[in-house]
Scaffold this active site. Structure first.
Site, short mmCIF file in Angstrom:
data_model
loop_
_atom_site.label_atom_id
_atom_site.label_comp_id
_atom_site.label_asym_id
_atom_site.label_seq_id
_atom_site.Cartn_x
_atom_site.Cartn_y
_atom_site.Cartn_z
N GLU A 134 55.96 56.51 29.86
CA GLU A 134 56.12 57.76 30.60
C GLU A 134 54.79 58.05 31.30
O GLU A 134 53.93 58.72 30.77
CB GLU A 134 56.51 58.89 29.65
CG GLU A 134 56.94 60.16 30.38
CD GLU A 134 57.29 61.29 29.42
OE1 GLU A 134 57.44 62.43 29.91
OE2 GLU A 134 57.39 61.05 28.21
N HIS A 204 58.24 63.75 36.08
CA HIS A 204 56.91 64.30 36.34
C HIS A 204 56.60 64.14 37.83
O HIS A 204 55.59 63.57 38.23
CB HIS A 204 55.86 63.62 35.47
CG HIS A 204 55.95 64.02 34.02
ND1 HIS A 204 55.35 65.16 33.53
CD2 HIS A 204 56.62 63.45 32.99
CE1 HIS A 204 55.63 65.26 32.24
NE2 HIS A 204 56.41 64.25 31.89
N ALA A 229 59.31 69.29 34.26
CA ALA A 229 58.24 68.63 35.02
C ALA A 229 58.71 68.28 36.43
O ALA A 229 58.34 67.25 36.99
CB ALA A 229 57.72 67.40 34.29
N ASP A 283 62.76 63.53 23.46
CA ASP A 283 61.35 63.76 23.77
C ASP A 283 60.61 64.20 22.50
O ASP A 283 59.71 65.05 22.53
CB ASP A 283 61.20 64.81 24.87
CG ASP A 283 59.86 64.72 25.61
OD1 ASP A 283 59.15 63.70 25.47
OD2 ASP A 283 59.52 65.68 26.33
N GLY A 318 56.64 68.08 24.61
CA GLY A 318 57.70 67.38 23.89
C GLY A 318 58.64 68.37 23.23
O GLY A 318 58.61 69.58 23.49
#
Length: 393
Positions: A134, A204, A229, A283, A318
């Protein structure tokens, strides 16, 4: 599988991944499902295990995004032992296969994590299905809790290493998943990574819908924790979220914990995406499966409070959830039918990774990776490679 022990599981309802069945028994031979048969046709000479009548036997869950669990954080300890410990902790919650996830970090440690996950995936019945990287090729604007100092563009040495990685994992049936921001990686690089076998996911990211569409055409396959994100949808700036929803071939991973995404947004995704294109992720972080109230992530203190994992300033770091809890949330809070909620945690992520030929269903030739759920959808027992484990062990 000559000489393998034959075990028969019966007494519970069986969800095969396609159908919910009554009066059926599941025949296991070693680490494989041999057959699903009526209880009257249980083979002679097999070891028979009678399951509680109020339970449901389903395919084991597949989680493509697990940062940590059981007090272990993969970024902290990028070792084979850490990957195995995370898989063991999550197995108690119904997850029989996962990708240990390594977030944006130092390049040397990223390679250590890949090698560690490769070693873990090579171990029979480890439950480690590969690795999820990630980052680090993500947007500083949408970094979330990722350390900005480690965010970077891909270098030639990165690409040489990453494009060789899928073949190495494939030798053990493993996969390489990479989350990146489409605006930070050009199309030629996306095509090269995808052609090598890296499963690409947008996340992200602050990409426009136009750039996201280009990336999907260049090899991006899905979206990492959709909505999180990412910029919100606006009337003249639909961004990556709308691209995810309007492209039928794109997969969407979502965190269904009642914290990360509003219930109405999750209902929207499930309503507009074609069947099978949405899957659950956790996550998860180290507190999952423990009673700890804080941990450290790249020098920052992460607090466990109000069902959230967050920095002291409130940034989410997370999630504090397992897939069984996510399935319950889908059923009880979102109104998702039980069969589809189970697919969201098993068949659909397995298909996203391309391992659905042997995972995500209870069917002949598939792995004997199973979860037995109680009436309240908590875990009674899991099997990985035909080996049973209760949540307490």
């Amino acid at each position: 599988m000559a000489g393998a022990t034959v075990v028969v599981l019966h007494g519970a309802r069986v969800f095969t991944g396609d159908l919910l069945l009554e009066g059926q028994a599941v025949v296991l031979e070693g680490d494989t499902v041999r057959a699903v048969v009526p209880t009257a046709e249980i083979p002679t000479g097999a070891t028979v295990r009678t399951l509680p009548g109020d339970t449901l036997l389903a395919p084991g869950f597949v989680d493509v995004q697990v940062n940590g669990a059981g007090g272990v954080l993969f970024n902290d300890t990028p070792t084979q032992e850490a990957a195995l410990a995370i898989a063991s902790a999550m197995r108690r919650t119904g997850t029989t296969g996962l990708l240990p996830t390594f977030i944006t970090d130092d390049p040397t440690r990223m390679r250590e994590a890949c090698e560690a996950a490769l070693d873990a995936a090579a171990r029979p019945d480890s439950g480690v299905l590969g690795i999820h990287l990630e980052g680090p090729f993500i947007s500083r604007e949408r970094a979330g809790v990722h350390a900005p100092g480690f965010i970077r563009a891909p270098a030639p040495s990165d690409l040489d290493y990453l494009t060789a990685l899928p073949r190495r994992f494939a030798a053990h049936g493993g996969r390489v998943l990479m989350t990146l921001a489409p605006e930070c990686v050009d199309d030629a690089t996306l095509r090269r990574l995808a052609a090598s076998g890296v499963v690409l996911s947008a996340g992200h990211t602050a990409a426009t819908s136009e750039r996201t569409t280009q990336a999907l055409q260049a090899g991006v396959r899905g979206f990492t924790h959709l909505f999180n994100a990412m910029p919100p949808v606006m009337n003249r700036q639909p961004g990556p979220i709308v691209a995810a929803l309007t492209h039928d071939d794109a997969w969407c991973g979502v965190i269904a914990d009642g914290v990360h995404v509003h219930a109405d947004n999750l209902r929207l995704v499930l309503k507009v995406k074609p069947p099978g294109k949405v899957f659950l992720v956790t996550d998860a972080m180290p507190p999952v499966g423990t009673s700890v109230t804080s941990f450290t992530l790249q020098g920052r203190t992460i607090l466990r409070r109000n069902k959230r994992l967050e920095t002291e300033d409130g940034t989410l770091a997370g999630a504090d959830i397992d897939l069984t809890s996510a399935v319950r949330h889908c059923v009880h809070s979102l109104g998702v039918p039980l069969e589809e909620a189970l697919r969201l945690a098993s068949l659909h992520p397995a298909t996203f990774l391309g391992v659905h030929g042997h995972r995500g269903r209870i069917a002949p030739g598939h792995r004997a990776d199973l979860v037995l759920l109680k009436e309240d959808l908590s875990v009674h027992t899991t099997w990985v490679g035909g080996q049973a484990r209760s949540p307490e062990k």
